[in-house]
Design an enzyme around this catalytic site. Structure first.
Site, mmCIF file in Angstrom:
data_model
loop_
_atom_site.group_PDB
_atom_site.id
_atom_site.type_symbol
_atom_site.label_atom_id
_atom_site.label_comp_id
_atom_site.label_asym_id
_atom_site.label_seq_id
_atom_site.Cartn_x
_atom_site.Cartn_y
_atom_site.Cartn_z
ATOM 1 N NE ARG A 59 40.419 45.589 -15.573
ATOM 2 C CZ ARG A 59 39.565 45.515 -16.556
ATOM 3 N NH1 ARG A 59 39.970 45.924 -17.854
ATOM 4 N NH2 ARG A 59 38.357 45.195 -16.661
ATOM 5 C CG HIS A 109 39.798 51.227 -19.928
ATOM 6 N ND1 HIS A 109 40.264 50.574 -18.412
ATOM 7 C CD2 HIS A 109 39.010 50.214 -20.357
ATOM 8 C CE1 HIS A 109 39.483 49.626 -18.352
ATOM 9 N NE2 HIS A 109 38.988 49.075 -19.462
HETATM 10 P P1 NDP Z 1 38.360 35.092 -20.123
HETATM 11 O O1 NDP Z 1 38.139 34.962 -18.991
HETATM 12 O O2 NDP Z 1 37.511 34.814 -21.263
HETATM 13 O O3 NDP Z 1 39.911 34.572 -20.792
HETATM 14 C C1 NDP Z 1 41.083 34.724 -20.108
HETATM 15 C C2 NDP Z 1 42.296 33.954 -20.677
HETATM 16 O O4 NDP Z 1 43.265 34.370 -20.233
HETATM 17 C C3 NDP Z 1 42.002 32.530 -20.781
HETATM 18 O O5 NDP Z 1 42.339 32.118 -21.993
HETATM 19 C C4 NDP Z 1 42.983 32.222 -19.755
HETATM 20 O O6 NDP Z 1 43.484 30.761 -19.904
HETATM 21 C C5 NDP Z 1 43.971 33.023 -19.894
HETATM 22 N N1 NDP Z 1 44.609 33.019 -18.709
HETATM 23 C C6 NDP Z 1 44.257 33.294 -17.186
HETATM 24 N N2 NDP Z 1 45.286 33.398 -16.459
HETATM 25 C C7 NDP Z 1 46.228 32.891 -17.157
HETATM 26 C C8 NDP Z 1 47.813 32.661 -16.782
HETATM 27 N N3 NDP Z 1 48.045 32.812 -15.532
HETATM 28 N N4 NDP Z 1 48.634 32.409 -17.652
HETATM 29 C C9 NDP Z 1 48.300 32.228 -19.027
HETATM 30 N N5 NDP Z 1 47.064 32.385 -19.454
HETATM 31 C C10 NDP Z 1 46.064 32.589 -18.566
HETATM 32 O O7 NDP Z 1 38.384 36.752 -20.354
HETATM 33 P P2 NDP Z 1 38.111 37.790 -21.527
HETATM 34 O O8 NDP Z 1 38.635 37.284 -23.011
HETATM 35 O O9 NDP Z 1 36.731 37.804 -21.570
HETATM 36 O O10 NDP Z 1 38.698 39.071 -21.190
HETATM 37 C C11 NDP Z 1 40.185 39.095 -20.827
HETATM 38 C C12 NDP Z 1 40.442 40.663 -20.178
HETATM 39 O O11 NDP Z 1 40.105 41.642 -21.288
HETATM 40 C C13 NDP Z 1 39.403 41.189 -19.217
HETATM 41 O O12 NDP Z 1 39.797 40.049 -18.016
HETATM 42 C C14 NDP Z 1 39.674 42.494 -18.760
HETATM 43 O O13 NDP Z 1 40.672 42.646 -18.145
HETATM 44 C C15 NDP Z 1 40.136 43.008 -20.332
HETATM 45 N N6 NDP Z 1 39.087 43.798 -21.096
HETATM 46 C C16 NDP Z 1 39.499 44.923 -21.411
HETATM 47 C C17 NDP Z 1 38.635 45.704 -22.022
HETATM 48 C C18 NDP Z 1 39.235 47.105 -22.501
HETATM 49 O O14 NDP Z 1 38.221 47.934 -22.838
HETATM 50 N N7 NDP Z 1 40.386 47.559 -22.461
HETATM 51 C C19 NDP Z 1 37.188 45.648 -22.276
HETATM 52 C C20 NDP Z 1 36.849 44.017 -22.057
HETATM 53 C C21 NDP Z 1 37.785 43.249 -21.320
HETATM 54 P P3 NDP Z 1 42.520 29.467 -19.828
HETATM 55 O O15 NDP Z 1 41.692 29.404 -21.058
HETATM 56 O O16 NDP Z 1 43.530 28.380 -19.874
HETATM 57 O O17 NDP Z 1 41.527 29.642 -18.657
HETATM 58 C C1 OXD Z 2 35.965 45.123 -19.129
HETATM 59 C C2 OXD Z 2 36.504 46.565 -19.191
HETATM 60 O O1 OXD Z 2 36.618 44.412 -18.304
HETATM 61 O O2 OXD Z 2 35.708 47.405 -19.825
HETATM 62 O O3 OXD Z 2 34.959 44.827 -19.834
HETATM 63 O O4 OXD Z 2 37.757 47.039 -19.311
#
Ligand code: NDP
Ligand code: OXD
Length: 309
Positions: A224, A272
């Site tokens: 993000r 995006h």
């Molecule tokens: P998940 O919820 O599966 O994974 C999140 C990861 O981040 C986990 O490993 C979590 O740790 C870690 N995390 C969360 N908070 C912290 C913190 N404070 N410190 C360290 N690690 C942290 O999310 P996804 O992998 O499915 O998606 C990630 C992000 O990708 C989405 O939230 C979205 O914003 C972005 N996205 C962007 C897209 C684009 O087109 N640009 C498309 C899709 C998604 P833990 O495993 O220990 O809980």
């Molecule tokens: C998502 C995105 O969060 O599209 O899936 O950014």
């Protein structure tokens, strides 16, 4: 038992036929033509308008078309007792991994430098580094981060990852929590951000954090825009501490016309699109989850409201 879909005209044109195909017996409505609000049991969207979810008295589940649910959670009135289900879907995961691999390889193999040299008519060979000698770090080892990290490791990159809780991923050096952040950053030449946007991660990539990367490091932000303090990135690029950045997400989207990222020589932008939720497979996923839920089984991929992801 209606489902209410939120999206602009283009999204509606794309999603409505797929939702109807995946759930032929379901009453599917499109905001703002919601009809009798007491009939809505499910919602589906990326960032429903503030207050609308709270106005649905019999809402049972909130489905996000995105993996990130910050768009839903920015509405403080979203009912606390209704589960929010984020999008986890194989196509979304594969799309993200393709994008991450593409940009890591592009920086690793100096693609942008060679593109500039072609434009200047310059024939010159740069030193080559093998992937095994390139240290890549993935912040966020969730559904998307883990898949990208595994694929980078399969390409022989020297991969590390950082998450909130400790992990074990074959071929990936895993760091966790505050104490793991310093060593993770110190060994990272290409940093990929795949964190969710939460109160803890907003603004996390500021001058303090980015300065802990070695000189000449590169950032790939696909999470993000609000994770990044954009002015700090520009300063570190201009000072030469960072060598480049691929940015798919921005504090303000669409990226304003006058924004420096559009023309910055060390920045590559995309609108995006790192991974796009595909309406056919995502509609089938929502249908699958609703079928489970109505059969009395628990929903999967439910957001932990306290954690914010
Ligand atoms: P998940 O919820 O599966 O994974 C999140 C990861 O981040 C986990 O490993 C979590 O740790 C870690 N995390 C969360 N908070 C912290 C913190 N404070 N410190 C360290 N690690 C942290 O999310 P996804 O992998 O499915 O998606 C990630 C992000 O990708 C989405 O939230 C979205 O914003 C972005 N996205 C962007 C897209 C684009 O087109 N640009 C498309 C899709 C998604 P833990 O495993 O220990 O809980
Ligand atoms: C998502 C995105 O969060 O599209 O899936 O950014």
């Amino acid at each position: 038992m209606a489902l209410l879909f939120f999206g602009n005209a283009d999204r509606v044109a794309e999603w409505l036929p797929e939702l109807r195909r995946a759930m032929p017996d379901r009453d599917i409505r499109v905001w703002p033509d919601a009809g009798d609000l007491s009939e809505i049991r499910y919602s589906l969207g990326f960032a429903p308008p503030e207050g609308v979810l709270a106005s649905l008295p019999n809402l049972r589940a909130i489905f996000s078309t995105g993996a990130g649910v910050d768009g839903t959670l920015r509405d403080p009135t979203v009912p606390a007792d209704v589960p929010i289900v984020r999008m986890v879907e194989q196509g979304l995961t594969e799309g993200m991994t393709e994008y991450v691999v593409m940009h890591v390889l592009a920086w690793h193999r100096d693609l942008w430098t060679y593109a500039g040299m072609q434009a200047a008519g310059e024939w010159r060979k740069l030193d080559q580094t093998l992937a095994r000698d390139r240290r890549v770090g993935v912040m966020g080892l969730g559904v998307l981060g883990e898949d990208a990290a595994r694929m980078l490791a399969a390409l022989r990159f020297d991969v590390a990852g950082w998450s909130r809780t400790a992990k074990e991923i074959p071929g990936v050096a895993c760091f966790a929590g505050e104490e793991g952040l310093g060593p993770f950053l110190a060994r990272t030449e290409i940093l990929v951000c795949l964190l969710p946007l939460t109160a803890q991660t907003r603004g996390i990539m500021d001058r303090g954090l980015l300065s802990r990367l070695p000189r000449g490091a590169v950032l790939v932000n696909v999470a993000r825009g609000q994770h990044l303090v954009e002015e700090d990135l520009v300063a570190l690029l201009d000072e030469g501490h960072l060598a480049g950045a691929t940015l798919d997400v921005f504090r303000e989207e669409p990226l304003p016309e006058a924004h420096p990222f559009w023309r910055h020589p060390k920045v590559r932008t995309t609108p995006h699109i790192a991974s796009i939720t595909l309406a056919p497979s995502a509609s089938r996923e929502v249908a699958r989850q609703i079928a489970r839920f109505e059969a009395g089984e628990p929903l999967e991929n439910v957001v932990d409201r306290a954690r914010g992801y």
